[in-house]
Write a protein that holds these residues in place. Sequence first.
Motif, PDB file in Angstrom:
ATOM      1  N   VAL A  13       0.838  -1.204   0.000  1.00 31.90           N
ATOM      2  CA  VAL A  13       0.000   0.000   0.000  1.00 31.90           C
ATOM      3  C   VAL A  13       0.874   1.255   0.000  1.00 31.90           C
ATOM      4  CG1 VAL A  13      -1.644   1.348   1.384  1.00 31.90           C
ATOM      5  CG2 VAL A  13      -2.004  -1.102   1.047  1.00 31.90           C
ATOM      6  N   ILE A  14       1.912   1.265   0.818  1.00 31.48           N
ATOM      7  CA  ILE A  14       2.823   2.417   0.867  1.00 31.48           C
ATOM      8  C   ILE A  14       3.539   2.596  -0.466  1.00 31.48           C
ATOM      9  CG2 ILE A  14       4.956   3.272   1.928  1.00 31.48           C
ATOM     10  CD1 ILE A  14       3.916   2.008   4.580  1.00 31.48           C
ATOM     11  N   ALA A  15       3.971   1.498  -1.086  1.00 28.31           N
ATOM     12  CA  ALA A  15       4.647   1.580  -2.388  1.00 28.31           C
ATOM     13  C   ALA A  15       3.710   2.121  -3.465  1.00 28.31           C
ATOM     14  CB  ALA A  15       5.198   0.225  -2.788  1.00 28.31           C
ATOM     15  N   LEU A  16       2.450   1.641  -3.472  1.00 34.01           N
ATOM     16  CA  LEU A  16       1.476   2.135  -4.457  1.00 34.01           C
ATOM     17  C   LEU A  16       1.176   3.622  -4.222  1.00 34.01           C
ATOM     18  CD1 LEU A  16      -0.986  -0.886  -4.714  1.00 34.01           C
ATOM     19  CD2 LEU A  16       0.677  -0.104  -6.422  1.00 34.01           C
ATOM     20  N   VAL A  21       1.908   9.321  -5.950  1.00 33.32           N
ATOM     21  CA  VAL A  21       2.443  10.663  -5.700  1.00 33.32           C
ATOM     22  C   VAL A  21       3.506  11.010  -6.739  1.00 33.32           C
ATOM     23  CG1 VAL A  21       3.829  12.029  -4.070  1.00 33.32           C
ATOM     24  CG2 VAL A  21       1.882  10.693  -3.245  1.00 33.32           C
ATOM     25  N   SER A  22       4.347  10.068  -7.079  1.00 30.25           N
ATOM     26  CA  SER A  22       5.397  10.290  -8.074  1.00 30.25           C
ATOM     27  C   SER A  22       4.806  10.608  -9.445  1.00 30.25           C
ATOM     28  CB  SER A  22       6.293   9.053  -8.151  1.00 30.25           C
ATOM     29  OG  SER A  22       7.275   9.223  -9.136  1.00 30.25           O
ATOM     30  N   ILE A  23       3.770   9.893  -9.838  1.00 32.15           N
ATOM     31  CA  ILE A  23       3.117  10.137 -11.137  1.00 32.15           C
ATOM     32  C   ILE A  23       2.484  11.533 -11.159  1.00 32.15           C
ATOM     33  CG2 ILE A  23       1.169   9.447 -12.595  1.00 32.15           C
ATOM     34  CD1 ILE A  23       1.852   6.528 -11.824  1.00 32.15           C
ATOM     35  N   VAL A  24       1.778  11.890 -10.100  1.00 30.33           N
ATOM     36  CA  VAL A  24       1.145  13.214 -10.024  1.00 30.33           C
ATOM     37  C   VAL A  24       2.208  14.315 -10.073  1.00 30.33           C
ATOM     38  CG1 VAL A  24      -0.152  14.764  -8.508  1.00 30.33           C
ATOM     39  CG2 VAL A  24      -0.936  12.421  -8.861  1.00 30.33           C
ATOM     40  N   THR A  26       5.251  14.153 -11.359  1.00 25.49           N
ATOM     41  CA  THR A  26       5.862  14.179 -12.697  1.00 25.49           C
ATOM     42  C   THR A  26       4.982  14.938 -13.681  1.00 25.49           C
ATOM     43  OG1 THR A  26       7.001  12.097 -12.279  1.00 25.49           O
ATOM     44  CG2 THR A  26       6.723  12.739 -14.579  1.00 25.49           C
ATOM     45  N   ARG A  27       3.677  14.684 -13.639  1.00 23.38           N
ATOM     46  CA  ARG A  27       2.758  15.402 -14.538  1.00 23.38           C
ATOM     47  C   ARG A  27       2.739  16.897 -14.228  1.00 23.38           C
ATOM     48  NH1 ARG A  27      -2.239  11.184 -15.285  1.00 23.38           N
ATOM     49  NH2 ARG A  27      -1.057   9.720 -16.548  1.00 23.38           N
ATOM     50  N   ALA A  28       2.738  17.253 -12.956  1.00 22.63           N
ATOM     51  CA  ALA A  28       2.759  18.672 -12.574  1.00 22.63           C
ATOM     52  C   ALA A  28       4.050  19.339 -13.043  1.00 22.63           C
ATOM     53  CB  ALA A  28       2.610  18.818 -11.061  1.00 22.63           C
ATOM     54  N   THR A  29       5.156  18.635 -12.951  1.00 20.28           N
ATOM     55  CA  THR A  29       6.439  19.169 -13.418  1.00 20.28           C
ATOM     56  C   THR A  29       6.418  19.375 -14.931  1.00 20.28           C
ATOM     57  OG1 THR A  29       7.621  18.122 -11.605  1.00 20.28           O
ATOM     58  CG2 THR A  29       8.923  18.743 -13.526  1.00 20.28           C
ATOM     59  N   MET A  30       5.820  18.438 -15.663  1.00 18.46           N
ATOM     60  CA  MET A  30       5.741  18.580 -17.123  1.00 18.46           C
ATOM     61  C   MET A  30       4.896  19.795 -17.515  1.00 18.46           C
ATOM     62  SD  MET A  30       5.458  14.551 -18.202  1.00 18.46           S
ATOM     63  CE  MET A  30       4.786  14.925 -19.793  1.00 18.46           C
ATOM     64  N   VAL A  31       3.769  19.979 -16.829  1.00 24.35           N
ATOM     65  CA  VAL A  31       2.922  21.153 -17.101  1.00 24.35           C
ATOM     66  C   VAL A  31       3.691  22.432 -16.782  1.00 24.35           C
ATOM     67  CG1 VAL A  31       0.865  22.399 -16.338  1.00 24.35           C
ATOM     68  CG2 VAL A  31       0.727  19.954 -16.809  1.00 24.35           C
TER      69      VAL A  31
END
Length: 164
Positions: A13-16, A21-24, A26-31
């Motif tokens: 659960v912690i890994a997921l 959080v990492s995916i969110v 990364t997307r915010a950084t790309m924007v």
Amino acid sequence: MNADTITAASAVVIALGALAVSIVQTRATMVHNRQSVRPLLQLRRVREYDGPEAGLKITNSGLGPAVITKCVVVLDGRAIGPWDRKTVRSITDGLPEWPHINTLTEGAILSAGYRSYLIHLDFYDRKKHEWFWDLIAKRLEIAVYYQSIYGDEEYLATIRPHSA
């Protein structure tokens, strides 16, 4: 359920959660990165009150370069082509004086902070060059389509004739 199973399930659960959080992030950084290099082209008519120049100026007030994808010129309500040498010649032929011209061709790149006249007179006199101001203020419309270096969006800068 024993302690090992609970520990393993908690770790999953912690890994997921960390992955989400990492995916969110990364997307915010790309924007953010896209917005940090977004160009912003502006077209405006300029008549220097304290100086002799007058014309139609294009400025990139954004943070990144603008890649020109298309330019449409309308004269007296009729589309006549892109802002290239041939179209400009058709506009300037027959004028009392030849103004200075800078063309905008497809694929041209305007760097951040770029500013230049598309058409201008170095020594503008209100009475002598009334025809010139009439051309750029009442007869000429230009639409410049452009993209950022990412190339998957389409922006537009336009200037339309003043109403009579």
